[in-house]
Design an enzyme around this catalytic site. Structure first.
Site, PDB file in Angstrom:
ATOM      1  CD  GLU A 100      32.755  38.681  48.436  1.00 45.58           C
ATOM      2  OE1 GLU A 100      32.844  38.911  47.220  1.00 45.58           O
ATOM      3  OE2 GLU A 100      32.441  39.541  49.287  1.00 45.58           O
ATOM      4  CD  GLU A 140      29.216  38.500  45.207  1.00 46.72           C
ATOM      5  OE1 GLU A 140      28.822  37.651  46.032  1.00 46.72           O
ATOM      6  OE2 GLU A 140      29.611  39.634  45.540  1.00 46.72           O
TER       7      GLU A 140
END
Length: 324
Positions: free
Chosen positions: A162, A250
């Site tokens: 991320e 995710e």
């Protein structure tokens, strides 16, 4: 009546009843080497395939689930055909690959080897928010792992979990290109998934300037149902329409900070959208931490992973979806 009966028979014969809705049965031995065709993940026969499963938690904080018992539970009880191993790059107090690469790789290899034995796919995730500042370690990591598992169809690489505020064009693209080059020197075929800006949600930025000259690459989309609503589905739909292949490595049924409550209605909107577009997804997380995103209740052991009596509200909802 005869004409109607014949028509019904023809229709029934045209339906492929062998395709299971249970992700646990959609295994590597069935689908083999994955690749990317347009925006779709496809199997060895060129047929669209969807992976559904679970992400492990940061390995330095949940090492008790980085073993064969846990992965057996992910496959058998979580009804998954993919598991994501979140290898921590670095943490402030508890280490990670940069501090102790041998220990990190030992945990990762235990998960990968278990996934191979269980006949499911496994995402090798460089779990970092500042991977661009740790690029030499990421390159070293992916070089090591891709050499070890060259030619193994189970493996999927995720180069940057991320990113936060990094520029796509100036920072993230050059980072990804270097890591891709490293992996491709050892593994020319397996799918590579690339993190996108703003916690892997700004897929529109990647769609506006995708990486070229590569095959079998996809782009990360993350969402948490309590926070990310129709606006992000619209952004992602536009990216798909521009030809950007997406993979949700995710997602959570709760808020972006992993807190309750579970947003079942919005989760179902997301699942419907993902299924409509044949996008694969892995739930965050195999964790017994006391927070809304955890799939497991506190003190769940590796041998109890995803057994019904050890599931949280989120865990129960997600596992039902993995069978849908």
């Amino acid at each position: 009546m005869k004409v109607v009966f014949v028509a019904i028979c023809v229709l029934a014969c045209a339906i492929n009843f062998s395709t299971s809705k249970d992700a646990a049965l959609e295994t590597v031995s069935k689908h083999g080497q994955l690749s990317v065709n347009g925006v779709d993940l496809v199997d060895q026969n060129g047929e669209k395939v969807q992976l559904k499963g679970m992400s492990l938690f940061w390995d330095v904080w949940m090492p008790q689930y980085y073993n064969k018992d846990s992965i057996d539970g992910v496959h058998d009880n979580c009804h998954s055909n993919v598991v994501r191993a979140a290898t921590t790059a670095t943490s402030e107090y508890d280490g990670g690959y940069i501090d102790d690469p041998e220990e990190s790789l030992e945990r990762l290899y235990a998960v990968v080897d278990a996934a191979i034995e269980d006949d499911i796919y496994v995402i090798v995730d460089w779990h970092d928010h500042e991977a661009d500042t740790h690029k030499e370690y990421a390159v070293e990591f992916f070089d090591t792992v891709s050499k070890k598992y060259t030619g193994v169809p189970n493996i999927i690489y995720e180069t940057f979990n991320e990113p936060t505020g990094q520029s796509w064009n100036d920072i993230l693209k050059p980072y990804h290109e270097e890591v891709i080059k490293t992996i491709r020197a050892n593994d020319p075929d397996n799918v590579i998934i690339l993190g996108t800006p703003t916690w892997s949600s700004a897929v529109d930025q990647a769609a506006a300037s995708p990486i070229t000259g590569q095959t079998n690459i996809m782009y990360t989309l993350h969402f948490y149902a309590g926070t990310h609503k129709q606006w992000l589905r619209d952004t992602a739909t536009n990216a798909l329409n521009q030809g950007l292949p997406l993979f949700v490595t995710e997602y959570g049924t709760v808020n972006a900070d992993a807190t309750a409550p579970v947003d079942e209605a919005e989760s179902r909107l997301w699942w419907n959208w993902l299924d409509e577009h044949n996008i694969s997804y892995a739930n965050w997380a195999i964790s017994d931490k006391v927070e809304g995103a955890s799939a497991l209740v506190p003190n769940t052991t590796a041998t109890q992973v995803c057994q019904e009596e050890y599931l949280t509200e989120s865990g129960r909802l997600v596992i039902a979806q993995n069978q849908a």
